[in-house]
Design an enzyme around this catalytic site. Structure first.
Site, short mmCIF file in Angstrom:
data_model
loop_
_atom_site.label_atom_id
_atom_site.label_comp_id
_atom_site.label_asym_id
_atom_site.label_seq_id
_atom_site.Cartn_x
_atom_site.Cartn_y
_atom_site.Cartn_z
N ASP A 96 -107.11 47.77 13.12
CA ASP A 96 -107.43 47.96 11.71
C ASP A 96 -108.48 49.06 11.63
O ASP A 96 -109.40 49.11 12.46
CB ASP A 96 -107.93 46.66 11.07
N THR A 97 -108.30 49.94 10.65
CA THR A 97 -109.19 51.11 10.53
C THR A 97 -109.82 51.18 9.17
O THR A 97 -109.19 50.86 8.16
CB THR A 97 -108.37 52.41 10.78
N HIS A 101 -111.25 58.11 16.11
CA HIS A 101 -111.60 56.69 16.15
C HIS A 101 -110.51 55.88 16.86
O HIS A 101 -110.78 55.08 17.73
CB HIS A 101 -111.79 56.21 14.71
N LYS A 150 -96.66 55.42 16.42
CA LYS A 150 -97.87 54.89 17.07
C LYS A 150 -97.50 54.19 18.37
O LYS A 150 -98.17 54.32 19.39
CB LYS A 150 -98.52 53.83 16.16
N TYR A 184 -106.94 60.16 4.78
CA TYR A 184 -108.09 60.92 4.32
C TYR A 184 -108.33 62.18 5.16
O TYR A 184 -109.39 62.82 5.02
CB TYR A 184 -109.35 60.04 4.39
N ASP A 185 -107.39 62.56 6.02
CA ASP A 185 -107.58 63.71 6.91
C ASP A 185 -108.04 64.98 6.18
O ASP A 185 -108.91 65.69 6.70
CB ASP A 185 -106.30 64.01 7.70
N ASN A 242 -94.97 50.89 12.95
CA ASN A 242 -94.95 52.34 13.12
C ASN A 242 -94.52 52.73 14.54
O ASN A 242 -95.29 52.63 15.50
CB ASN A 242 -96.37 52.85 12.80
P1 IMP Z 1 -104.76 51.33 9.23
O1 IMP Z 1 -105.62 50.14 9.46
O2 IMP Z 1 -104.45 52.10 10.50
O3 IMP Z 1 -103.55 51.05 8.39
O4 IMP Z 1 -105.65 52.36 8.37
C1 IMP Z 1 -106.14 52.02 7.08
C2 IMP Z 1 -106.26 53.26 6.21
O5 IMP Z 1 -107.25 54.13 6.80
C3 IMP Z 1 -104.98 54.11 6.14
O6 IMP Z 1 -104.18 53.74 5.10
C4 IMP Z 1 -105.53 55.51 5.95
O7 IMP Z 1 -105.73 55.74 4.58
C5 IMP Z 1 -106.89 55.48 6.63
N1 IMP Z 1 -106.83 56.09 7.96
C6 IMP Z 1 -106.69 55.44 9.15
N2 IMP Z 1 -106.68 56.32 10.16
C7 IMP Z 1 -106.83 57.55 9.61
C8 IMP Z 1 -106.88 58.86 10.15
O8 IMP Z 1 -106.80 59.10 11.37
N3 IMP Z 1 -107.05 59.86 9.26
C9 IMP Z 1 -107.15 59.66 7.92
N4 IMP Z 1 -107.07 58.47 7.36
C10 IMP Z 1 -106.92 57.41 8.20
#
Ligand code: IMP
Length: 193
Positions: free
Chosen positions: A68-69, A178, A12, A152-153, A9
């Site tokens: 990772d989120t 986060h 980012k 999920y915003d 990305n």
């Molecule tokens: P990633 O690890 O950054 O790819 O996040 C994993 C998943 O978490 C993403 O596919 C989103 O669905 C969700 N996600 C991560 N960050 C956000 C955010 O800031 N807002 C809403 N959803 C998020």
């Protein structure tokens, strides 16, 4: 100094590059010709961030960080958690994911909708590994509101606000999220290196 951010990305990447001291040049996965999706097979966010950072260090011999989120809902025992991106299936569709979560919480009041986003960053610098974490607490709304943002915003309301992340201005979201909090820790660490 060159440092890989394990992401495809570019948005980012640019955001983080602007926050770093000039002597650190960030490279994306595309920049190092790593075109594959690194498999995220761990049972935790920490584990997945480590897998991604270690993959780059092992295959490309470069210093790297990976994030990772997850979204963790307390009354659902931390679900969707590590499965956040693919909660409603491998298609990783944001609308399907939100619909599934709203269904799982149907009929529950605000205090049973408590949730938080958590980002973990793993940094591999030479032979050292460091972990950073950022959390934003809030709750899951009764329905979707707002057009901005992603994932999920439209259903996440951070504590201290009455609007969802998709309704709050992006500059505000980016100062309390986060990911911003985890990134701030990483940047602080790199500046003091
Ligand atoms: P990633 O690890 O950054 O790819 O996040 C994993 C998943 O978490 C993403 O596919 C989103 O669905 C969700 N996600 C991560 N960050 C956000 C955010 O800031 N807002 C809403 N959803 C998020």
């Amino acid at each position: 100094m060159k440092l890989v951010f394990a992401t495809h990305n570019n948005h980012k990447l640019k955001e983080v590059q602007l926050l770093l001291p000039k002597y650190i040049t960030l490279l994306s996965l595309t920049d190092i010709n790593c075109l594959e999706e690194i498999p995220e097979t761990a049972a935790t966010l920490e584990g997945n961030a480590i897998i991604k950072a270690n993959y780059v260090t092992k295959h490309y011999g470069l210093s790297c960080f990976a994030d990772d989120t997850g979204l963790l809902v307390e009354s659902l025992n931390g679900a969707p958690g590590v499965h956040t991106a693919r909660y409603a299936g491998v298609q990783k569709n944001a609308k399907d994911n939100m619909d599934k979560l709203l269904k799982a919480l149907k009929g529950k009041e605000k205090k049973q909708r408590t949730a938080y986003f958590k980002t973990v960053i793993a940094l591999n610098l030479a032979t050292e590994q460091h972990l950073f974490e950022g959390i934003v607490n809030g709750h899951i709304a009764q329905q979707k509101s707002g057009e901005d943002g992603f994932g999920y915003d439209p259903i996440f309301i951070p504590n201290g606000y009455t609007q969802t992340f998709a309704q709050i201005p992006l500059s505000k979201k980016n100062s309390i999220s986060h990911r911003a909090r985890a990134m701030q820790q990483l940047i602080h660490f790199l500046k003091n290196k």
